[in-house]
Scaffold this motif. Structure first.
Motif, PDB file in Angstrom:
ATOM      1  N   GLN A 222      17.389  23.184  22.722  1.00 36.19           N
ATOM      2  CA  GLN A 222      17.239  24.543  22.213  1.00 36.19           C
ATOM      3  C   GLN A 222      17.724  25.571  23.238  1.00 36.19           C
ATOM      4  N   MET A 223      17.356  25.391  24.497  1.00 39.78           N
ATOM      5  CA  MET A 223      17.812  26.323  25.518  1.00 39.78           C
ATOM      6  C   MET A 223      19.307  26.163  25.766  1.00 39.78           C
ATOM      7  N   GLY A 224      19.813  24.938  25.596  1.00 42.00           N
ATOM      8  CA  GLY A 224      21.255  24.733  25.707  1.00 42.00           C
ATOM      9  C   GLY A 224      22.020  25.524  24.670  1.00 42.00           C
ATOM     10  N   SER A 225      21.441  25.654  23.470  1.00 36.70           N
ATOM     11  CA  SER A 225      22.116  26.428  22.423  1.00 36.70           C
ATOM     12  C   SER A 225      22.193  27.903  22.787  1.00 36.70           C
ATOM     13  N   ILE A 226      21.214  28.392  23.537  1.00 41.06           N
ATOM     14  CA  ILE A 226      21.241  29.788  23.990  1.00 41.06           C
ATOM     15  C   ILE A 226      22.358  29.982  25.013  1.00 41.06           C
ATOM     16  N   VAL A 227      22.411  29.099  25.996  1.00 40.28           N
ATOM     17  CA  VAL A 227      23.436  29.214  27.037  1.00 40.28           C
ATOM     18  C   VAL A 227      24.830  29.088  26.437  1.00 40.28           C
ATOM     19  N   ASP A 228      24.987  28.201  25.483  1.00 39.78           N
ATOM     20  CA  ASP A 228      26.305  28.017  24.863  1.00 39.78           C
ATOM     21  C   ASP A 228      26.782  29.274  24.153  1.00 39.78           C
ATOM     22  N   ALA A 229      25.850  30.115  23.708  1.00 40.05           N
ATOM     23  CA  ALA A 229      26.220  31.327  22.965  1.00 40.05           C
ATOM     24  C   ALA A 229      26.433  32.535  23.866  1.00 40.05           C
ATOM     25  N   ILE A 230      26.136  32.404  25.156  1.00 41.15           N
ATOM     26  CA  ILE A 230      26.320  33.526  26.077  1.00 41.15           C
ATOM     27  C   ILE A 230      27.812  33.792  26.253  1.00 41.15           C
ATOM     28  N   PRO A 231      28.282  35.027  26.059  1.00 40.63           N
ATOM     29  CA  PRO A 231      29.704  35.329  26.244  1.00 40.63           C
ATOM     30  C   PRO A 231      30.171  34.937  27.643  1.00 40.63           C
ATOM     31  N   SER A 232      31.377  34.435  27.735  1.00 32.68           N
ATOM     32  CA  SER A 232      31.899  33.952  29.014  1.00 32.68           C
ATOM     33  C   SER A 232      31.943  35.061  30.062  1.00 32.68           C
ATOM     34  N   ALA A 233      32.103  36.306  29.634  1.00 36.31           N
ATOM     35  CA  ALA A 233      32.147  37.417  30.583  1.00 36.31           C
ATOM     36  C   ALA A 233      30.794  37.647  31.254  1.00 36.31           C
ATOM     37  N   LEU A 234      29.710  37.157  30.637  1.00 34.78           N
ATOM     38  CA  LEU A 234      28.366  37.352  31.182  1.00 34.78           C
ATOM     39  C   LEU A 234      27.906  36.182  32.027  1.00 34.78           C
ATOM     40  N   TYR A 235      28.360  34.988  31.668  1.00 40.19           N
ATOM     41  CA  TYR A 235      27.875  33.793  32.364  1.00 40.19           C
ATOM     42  C   TYR A 235      28.234  33.879  33.850  1.00 40.19           C
ATOM     43  N   GLY A 236      27.235  33.720  34.689  1.00 39.09           N
ATOM     44  CA  GLY A 236      27.438  33.871  36.123  1.00 39.09           C
ATOM     45  C   GLY A 236      27.065  35.234  36.647  1.00 39.09           C
ATOM     46  N   SER A 237      26.737  36.167  35.757  1.00 41.16           N
ATOM     47  CA  SER A 237      26.310  37.494  36.193  1.00 41.16           C
ATOM     48  C   SER A 237      25.023  37.386  37.004  1.00 41.16           C
ATOM     49  N   GLU A 238      24.946  38.149  38.079  1.00 38.32           N
ATOM     50  CA  GLU A 238      23.813  38.046  38.995  1.00 38.32           C
ATOM     51  C   GLU A 238      22.491  38.411  38.339  1.00 38.32           C
ATOM     52  N   ASP A 239      22.492  39.364  37.411  1.00 36.00           N
ATOM     53  CA  ASP A 239      21.227  39.794  36.806  1.00 36.00           C
ATOM     54  C   ASP A 239      21.058  39.293  35.372  1.00 36.00           C
ATOM     55  N   LEU A 240      21.784  38.221  35.030  1.00 36.00           N
ATOM     56  CA  LEU A 240      21.620  37.601  33.711  1.00 36.00           C
ATOM     57  C   LEU A 240      20.350  36.767  33.698  1.00 36.00           C
TER      58      LEU A 240
END
Length: 317
Positions: free
Chosen positions: A176-194
């Motif tokens: 379930q949490m994997g489905s959340i991460v998979d939907a995060i836009p690539s521009a956000l993934y890795g953001s320090e305050d995400l």
């Protein structure tokens, strides 16, 4: 009309203990820095959103303004709220602290109870604010529209970032949490305050899954080969994204967003900690004590396209 006061204790001499209240749900989102706090918002504040298309173009000798800039806005407007309680001092004459009220007919509210009441009211406000930040609805007295309520009514939330929820357990929480991460836009993934803001039951399921003894492929040993004793209230992450336990989120719901995209607005932060206890005897000759608290509170996000929801039905789509 006074607030109903029920005293069921038995007076048996001087009070030697302390008043104890039930554990209060802490205002963790604000206290733990999970949201951007904007103080000194007297009425409303406009949050400007700037979006551009592909601004990098092939170079020429001339100035060629072919790109587009779009300005939109969100309005953060805190709601005015209050706490008004009234107690009659006479109700405390038969209680444990009768002596501390003095022997005169012009008695005072027991000082230790007054101190307890101030802390209790402030704690209840913190609890109500925490819940409103995430699930509040202005149709309910004493609440402001929370982030779940606001995003559920936003037609601009991309459909691919609205994840259908399920009853989360230790057996399915990884998926379930994997489905959340998979939907995060690539521009956000890795953001320090995400952060992935999760409800308490999702956090508990995740901690248990990492302790092993489940069907998630972790084996019986779990994290650091410590089984279910591995976690000691430290930080949590999932696939490199920080997890923030938002006590105000409803069970089986989560929101992935940058802290810098979520805003809590209020007038003066000190208003949330100021509880006034007013003895009315010198003002109207009554035997009443009033407890007063006034403050403003509200939330808003900046860019809905930078948000992923889990288990929150978007009524606008």
């Amino acid at each position: 009309m006074a607030t109903t006061t029920s005293i069921t204790t038995t007076y048996s001499g001087e009070f030697a203990g302390e008043y104890i209240s039930a554990a209060l749900l802490s205002g963790s989102t604000i206290d733990n820095g999970g949201i951007t706090v904007k103080p000194n918002v007297k009425f409303k504040e406009t949050l400007k959103k700037v979006s551009t298309n592909d601004i990098v173009k092939d170079a020429t000798c001339d100035f060629d303004p072919t790109s587009t800039i779009t300005l939109t806005e969100k309005v953060l407007q805190p709601e005015f709220q209050q706490v008004n309680l009234q107690l009659c001092k006479k109700d405390f004459i038969s209680d444990w602290e009768a002596i501390s009220m003095g022997y005169s007919a012009h008695h005072d509210l027991p000082s230790s109870f007054s101190d307890f009441l101030i802390g209790h009211v402030a704690g209840k406000v913190a609890q109500r604010t925490e819940n409103s930040i995430w699930t509040g609805d202005t149709s309910t007295n004493g609440q402001f529209n929370g982030l779940s309520t606001l995003v559920a009514a936003d037609a601009d939330l991309p459909s691919g970032q609205e994840i259908a929820g399920a009853t989360v357990t230790s057996a399915n929480v990884i998926a379930q949490m994997g489905s959340i991460v998979d939907a995060i836009p690539s521009a956000l993934y890795g953001s320090e305050d995400l952060n992935i803001y999760v409800s308490q039951n999702i956090a508990r399921a995740y901690v248990r899954a990492l302790g092993g003894f489940g069907s998630s492929g972790l084996g019986a040993a779990g994290t650091n080969a410590m089984g279910t004793q591995w976690w000691n209230n430290g930080s949590l992450t999932f696939d490199g994204v920080k997890i923030f336990v938002a006590n105000g989120l409803a069970d089986n719901t989560a929101i992935a967003a940058e802290k810098s995209n979520l805003f809590f607005g209020t007038g003066l932060l000190a208003d949330h900690n100021e509880v006034k206890v007013l003895d009315m005897s010198d003002l109207d000759g009554s035997d009443n004590v009033r407890v007063v608290m006034r403050f403003t509170a509200g939330v808003q996000y900046g860019v809905v396209e930078d948000i992923v929801t889990y288990g929150i039905t978007n009524s606008a789509n």
